[in-house]
Structure formats: C-alpha cells, structure tokens
Scaffold this motif. Sequence first.
Motif: not given
Length: 94
Positions: A11-25, A68-74
């Motif tokens: 199958p030939q599919r186009t990938p969905p666009p990436p979601l904007d996610v606040d990784l820190g949250r 991980g929270v510290e990494w996401a904050r930085r």
Amino acid sequence: MRSLLDVLLHPQRTPPPPLDVDLGRVMAAGTGAWVIALLVTTGLWRVGVATTDAVLVCAAGALVGVAGVEWARRHGRLAADGSGATLGPDADRA
C-alpha cells in the motif's frame, strides 16, 4: 494500473503530520504516575503485601521521569507549525 494483489501487499500511504506535543507535560504526567505508584507500593510494602523489588522499580521510574522532565525543560518545545521540529528554550529571543 496496479493489480489488486500488488495494492494489498504494497500500500502507498502518506504519513500523517506530526502532532505538536508538549513533551514536558507528558513526562511530568508519567512521572506523577510513577510517584503515585511508589507511594502505593511503599504502603503495601510496609504492611507486607508488596516486595522490595516493586518499590525499587517505582522509585527508578520516578527518578528516570524526573530526569526526563529536566531533559524536556532544557531542550524546549515543538514548533507551532506542525513540522515536529524542536525549538530550544531561547527560540523566542531569536
């Protein structure tokens, strides 16, 4: 024209666009879940129901979550244009 078998196998599919996610949250929510699990398992360990290994696993999860929270904050947040690019903490000054 492609055959039905070819379409089903490749199958030939186009990938969905990436979601904007606040990784820190996301990391903070996961860390909170590990802290709650640590509190519960510590209580169960004190009454003799849970093992020491369960308490240690929850403690390790909480410590990794804090890192991980510290990494996401930085490392900032995702770009608002939906590209999935990460913006640094000083991106607003540029």
